[in-house]
Motif scaffolding. Structure first.
Motif, PDB file in Angstrom:
ATOM      1  N   ASP A   1      -6.280 -11.943  26.016  1.00 40.08           N
ATOM      2  CA  ASP A   1      -5.504 -12.421  26.036  1.00 40.08           C
ATOM      3  C   ASP A   1      -4.593 -13.271  25.205  1.00 40.08           C
ATOM      4  OD1 ASP A   1      -6.556 -14.746  25.472  1.00 40.08           O
ATOM      5  OD2 ASP A   1      -6.994 -16.041  27.395  1.00 40.08           O
ATOM      6  N   GLY A   2      -5.312 -13.131  23.973  1.00 43.21           N
ATOM      7  CA  GLY A   2      -4.584 -13.005  22.646  1.00 43.21           C
ATOM      8  C   GLY A   2      -4.555 -15.349  22.721  1.00 43.21           C
ATOM      9  N   LYS A   3      -5.015 -15.703  23.029  1.00 33.85           N
ATOM     10  CA  LYS A   3      -5.418 -17.234  23.664  1.00 33.85           C
ATOM     11  C   LYS A   3      -7.169 -17.780  22.986  1.00 33.85           C
ATOM     12  CE  LYS A   3      -3.662 -18.527  27.805  1.00 33.85           C
ATOM     13  NZ  LYS A   3      -3.076 -19.101  28.770  1.00 33.85           N
ATOM     14  N   MET A   4      -7.399 -18.852  22.013  1.00 37.82           N
ATOM     15  CA  MET A   4      -8.214 -19.373  22.356  1.00 37.82           C
ATOM     16  C   MET A   4      -8.763 -20.290  23.540  1.00 37.82           C
ATOM     17  SD  MET A   4      -9.565 -21.727  18.857  1.00 37.82           S
ATOM     18  CE  MET A   4      -8.689 -20.211  17.860  1.00 37.82           C
ATOM     19  N   GLN A   5      -9.232 -20.057  24.159  1.00 38.83           N
ATOM     20  CA  GLN A   5      -9.741 -20.664  25.672  1.00 38.83           C
ATOM     21  C   GLN A   5     -11.545 -21.405  24.537  1.00 38.83           C
ATOM     22  OE1 GLN A   5     -10.089 -17.268  26.301  1.00 38.83           O
ATOM     23  NE2 GLN A   5      -7.631 -18.138  27.456  1.00 38.83           N
ATOM     24  N   TYR A   6     -11.005 -22.485  24.118  1.00 39.24           N
ATOM     25  CA  TYR A   6     -11.791 -23.648  23.824  1.00 39.24           C
ATOM     26  C   TYR A   6     -12.980 -24.967  24.423  1.00 39.24           C
ATOM     27  CZ  TYR A   6      -8.408 -27.335  23.592  1.00 39.24           C
ATOM     28  OH  TYR A   6      -7.559 -28.105  23.783  1.00 39.24           O
ATOM     29  N   ALA A   7     -13.918 -24.764  24.693  1.00 42.88           N
ATOM     30  CA  ALA A   7     -14.303 -26.405  25.520  1.00 42.88           C
ATOM     31  C   ALA A   7     -14.363 -27.316  23.693  1.00 42.88           C
ATOM     32  CB  ALA A   7     -16.081 -26.097  25.712  1.00 42.88           C
TER      33      ALA A   7
ATOM     34  N   LYS B   1      -8.238 -15.800  13.446  1.00 46.21           N
ATOM     35  CA  LYS B   1      -7.050 -14.013  12.719  1.00 46.21           C
ATOM     36  C   LYS B   1      -7.650 -13.254  12.269  1.00 46.21           C
ATOM     37  CE  LYS B   1      -3.863 -18.244  12.350  1.00 46.21           C
ATOM     38  NZ  LYS B   1      -2.827 -18.229  10.901  1.00 46.21           N
ATOM     39  N   ASN B   2      -8.897 -13.490  11.661  1.00 47.85           N
ATOM     40  CA  ASN B   2      -9.615 -12.573  10.930  1.00 47.85           C
ATOM     41  C   ASN B   2     -10.417 -11.839  11.389  1.00 47.85           C
ATOM     42  OD1 ASN B   2      -8.572 -12.489   7.995  1.00 47.85           O
ATOM     43  ND2 ASN B   2      -8.963 -14.974   7.993  1.00 47.85           N
ATOM     44  N   SER B   3     -10.790 -11.998  12.890  1.00 50.06           N
ATOM     45  CA  SER B   3     -12.075 -11.322  13.391  1.00 50.06           C
ATOM     46  C   SER B   3     -10.885 -11.580  15.116  1.00 50.06           C
ATOM     47  CB  SER B   3     -13.367 -12.428  13.896  1.00 50.06           C
ATOM     48  OG  SER B   3     -14.444 -12.225  14.751  1.00 50.06           O
TER      49      SER B   3
ATOM     50  N   GLN C   1      -1.209 -23.839  12.610  1.00 47.40           N
ATOM     51  CA  GLN C   1      -1.920 -22.390  12.642  1.00 47.40           C
ATOM     52  C   GLN C   1      -0.865 -21.783  13.069  1.00 47.40           C
ATOM     53  OE1 GLN C   1      -3.215 -21.868   9.458  1.00 47.40           O
ATOM     54  NE2 GLN C   1      -2.866 -24.371   9.099  1.00 47.40           N
ATOM     55  N   GLY C   2       0.121 -21.622  14.655  1.00 46.85           N
ATOM     56  CA  GLY C   2      -0.051 -20.574  15.295  1.00 46.85           C
ATOM     57  C   GLY C   2      -0.820 -20.226  16.262  1.00 46.85           C
ATOM     58  N   ILE C   3      -1.835 -20.672  16.311  1.00 41.93           N
ATOM     59  CA  ILE C   3      -2.977 -20.439  17.249  1.00 41.93           C
ATOM     60  C   ILE C   3      -2.476 -21.013  18.802  1.00 41.93           C
ATOM     61  CG2 ILE C   3      -5.101 -20.268  18.038  1.00 41.93           C
ATOM     62  CD1 ILE C   3      -5.005 -19.073  15.267  1.00 41.93           C
ATOM     63  N   LYS C   4      -2.689 -19.836  19.819  1.00 39.09           N
ATOM     64  CA  LYS C   4      -2.535 -20.265  21.073  1.00 39.09           C
ATOM     65  C   LYS C   4      -3.585 -20.607  21.960  1.00 39.09           C
ATOM     66  CE  LYS C   4       1.687 -17.723  21.907  1.00 39.09           C
ATOM     67  NZ  LYS C   4       2.049 -16.386  22.554  1.00 39.09           N
ATOM     68  N   THR C   5      -3.416 -22.000  22.572  1.00 39.36           N
ATOM     69  CA  THR C   5      -4.872 -21.966  23.023  1.00 39.36           C
ATOM     70  C   THR C   5      -4.762 -22.834  24.176  1.00 39.36           C
ATOM     71  OG1 THR C   5      -3.946 -24.926  22.451  1.00 39.36           O
ATOM     72  CG2 THR C   5      -5.329 -23.447  20.623  1.00 39.36           C
ATOM     73  N   GLU C   6      -6.234 -23.049  25.324  1.00 42.14           N
ATOM     74  CA  GLU C   6      -6.421 -23.204  26.425  1.00 42.14           C
ATOM     75  C   GLU C   6      -7.363 -23.554  26.643  1.00 42.14           C
ATOM     76  OE1 GLU C   6      -6.646 -21.332  30.689  1.00 42.14           O
ATOM     77  OE2 GLU C   6      -6.652 -19.868  29.472  1.00 42.14           O
ATOM     78  N   GLN C   7      -7.395 -25.476  26.790  1.00 36.01           N
ATOM     79  CA  GLN C   7      -8.762 -26.316  26.562  1.00 36.01           C
ATOM     80  C   GLN C   7      -9.211 -26.228  28.532  1.00 36.01           C
ATOM     81  OE1 GLN C   7      -8.437 -30.985  25.965  1.00 36.01           O
ATOM     82  NE2 GLN C   7      -8.546 -31.038  28.220  1.00 36.01           N
ATOM     83  N   LEU C   8     -10.403 -25.251  27.730  1.00 37.08           N
ATOM     84  CA  LEU C   8     -10.775 -25.234  29.622  1.00 37.08           C
ATOM     85  C   LEU C   8     -12.134 -26.546  29.601  1.00 37.08           C
ATOM     86  CD1 LEU C   8     -12.276 -21.690  29.377  1.00 37.08           C
ATOM     87  CD2 LEU C   8     -10.192 -22.449  30.060  1.00 37.08           C
ATOM     88  N   ALA C   9     -13.110 -27.820  28.654  1.00 39.03           N
ATOM     89  CA  ALA C   9     -13.963 -28.330  29.230  1.00 39.03           C
ATOM     90  C   ALA C   9     -13.358 -29.271  27.969  1.00 39.03           C
ATOM     91  CB  ALA C   9     -14.682 -28.084  29.462  1.00 39.03           C
ATOM     92  N   LEU C  10     -13.515 -30.938  28.023  1.00 35.42           N
ATOM     93  CA  LEU C  10     -13.170 -31.999  26.868  1.00 35.42           C
ATOM     94  C   LEU C  10     -13.909 -33.042  27.687  1.00 35.42           C
ATOM     95  CD1 LEU C  10      -9.803 -32.979  24.104  1.00 35.42           C
ATOM     96  CD2 LEU C  10     -11.737 -34.369  25.550  1.00 35.42           C
ATOM     97  N   GLU C  11     -15.429 -33.649  27.134  1.00 40.93           N
ATOM     98  CA  GLU C  11     -15.297 -34.106  27.783  1.00 40.93           C
ATOM     99  C   GLU C  11     -16.620 -35.549  26.404  1.00 40.93           C
ATOM    100  OE1 GLU C  11     -18.435 -33.675  30.802  1.00 40.93           O
ATOM    101  OE2 GLU C  11     -18.051 -31.644  31.224  1.00 40.93           O
ATOM    102  N   SER C  12     -17.062 -36.454  26.301  1.00 39.58           N
ATOM    103  CA  SER C  12     -17.228 -37.345  25.085  1.00 39.58           C
ATOM    104  C   SER C  12     -19.012 -37.152  25.972  1.00 39.58           C
ATOM    105  CB  SER C  12     -16.897 -38.615  25.950  1.00 39.58           C
ATOM    106  OG  SER C  12     -17.914 -38.801  24.852  1.00 39.58           O
TER     107      SER C  12
END
Length: 286
Positions: A121-127, A111-113, A152-163
Motif C-alpha cells: 500500500d506504499g505505507k510502512m505499518q509499524y509498531a 526504500k531498497n526492498s 525521509q519521505g516515508i509514509k507511515t501508519e502507527q499500529l501500536a505504541l506501548e511502553s
C-alpha cells in the motif's frame, strides 16, 4: 548493568580513585538520601544518573552547598541545570540524534526492498516499543524517529505504541499480544532500545514471522544478531565512551583540573557522545 560494570572497570585502572556505587532503586527519594550521605562522607566528586531529571535542583543544590563537582549522566536535565552551577557537568548521548540515525537506517532499508511493504500500500505499518514513560531518552527517541521517517519521505501508519520500560520480558508480552491479533499487519517493529528489540525478535521467531526489528544501544547480543541476519539494525548509545568520560572527568576534578582542558570536546560543560547506525552493511566495523 553494562555501564555499571564499565565504570567499575575503568575506575580500577586509576589507583587514585575509590568508587562508591549506589543503586537508587528507581526512587528519587532514595537517590536524594544517597547523595546527601555521600556529601556527608566527604567524597571529592559526585556522578549521578538522575532518576527524575526534573530533580536536578535538589541534587545539584546539595553538590553546590558542599562545593563539590558533580557529573550528571545518561538522563539529560537540560542546560538550565548545568548552567546553574559552575562545577556541574553532563555526559550522555543525544537522544534526538539516536532517533534520527535509527530512522535513516529504517528508511534506507525500506526504500531498497519493496518486499518489506507486505500489503503493497506504499505505507510502512509499524509498531513501536517505547522505553520508560516520561524518560527523556524514550520521549525524544520516539518523537525523533517518526519525524525523521517523514523527513525521509516515508509514509507511515502507527499500529501500536506501548511502553515496555526498557525491559525484554515486558516487550515479549507486548509483542506477543500484537502478533496474536488477527490481521495485525505489522511490517516493521521499532524499539527505543536493544533489550526490547531482542524480546520482540524472540517472539517473532517463535511465531515464524520475519519482521525487520530495530533497536538502540549496540549491545553485544544485538550486534551478534545483526551478524546472523536476525536483527535488522541498532544505533550506538556509546556507554563505553560515556563511562570512560565519567571516570576521566572524576580523575581530573579530584586533582582540581578542568575536563574542558582534556581530550574530550565539551560544549558549555556538556559532552555528547555521537550516535551511529549499525546494520549488516557495516557490522564488520564493530
Amino acid at each position: 548493568r553494562l555501564m555499571h560494570d564499565k565504570l567499575i572497570e575503568y575506575s580500577s585502572e586509576n589507583p587514585s580513585l575509590s568508587l562508591l556505587m549506589n543503586d537508587a532503586q528507581n526512587s528519587q527519594f532514595v537517590q536524594n538520601k544517597q547523595v546527601q550521605t555521600l556529601v556527608n562522607h566527604k567524597v571529592k566528586v559526585l556522578a549521578v544518573n538522575l532518576v527524575d531529571p526534573s530533580a536536578w535542583v535538589t541534587v545539584i543544590g546539595k553538590a553546590k552547598e558542599a562545593n563539590l563537582p558533580i557529573i550528571l549522566f545518561n538522563k539529560d536535565p537540560g542546560m538550565k541545570a548545568i548552567s546553574s552551577y559552575k562545577k556541574a557537568y553532563y555526559v550522555g548521548s543525544n537522544p534526538e540524534e539516536a532517533g534520527k540515525a535509527q530512522a535513516k537506517m529504517i528508511a534506507n532499508h525500506w526504500k531498497n526492498s519493496k518486499a518489506l511493504d507486505l500489503n503493497h500500500d506504499g505505507k510502512m505499518q509499524y509498531a513501536l516499543l517505547k522505553g520508560e514513560l516520561g524518560h527523556p531518552d524514550a520521549e525524544i527517541r520516539t518523537k525523533a524517529v517518526i519525524e525523521e521517517l517523514s523527513m525521509q519521505g516515508i509514509k507511515t501508519e502507527q499500529l501500536a505504541l506501548e511502553s515496555a520500560v526498557w525491559n525484554k520480558e515486558i516487550a515479549k508480552n507486548k509483542v506477543n499480544a500484537w502478533l496474536s491479533t488477527p490481521q495485525n499487519n505489522i511490517e516493521v517493529i521499532i524499539s527505543n532500545n536493544d533489550s526490547m528489540a531482542i524480546g520482540a525478535l524472540e517472539v517473532a521467531s517463535e511465531k515464524n514471522k520475519t519482521l525487520p526489528i530495530y533497536g538502540v544501544d549496540a549491545l553485544p547480543e544485538a550486534l551478534d544478531l545483526i551478524r546472523k541476519g536476525k536483527l535488522a539494525g541498532t544505533v550506538t548509545n556509546d556507554w563505553r565512551s560515556q563511562s570512560r568520560a565519567i571516570i576521566d572527568f572524576s580523575r581530573l576534578l579530584v586533582k582540581g583540573k578542568m575536563p574542558e582542558n582534556s581530550q574530550w570536546k565539551l560544549d558549555n560543560r556538556v559532552l555528547r557522545i555521537p550516535a551511529m547506525s549499525i546494520d549488516r552493511g557495516n557490522i564488520s566495523d564493530f
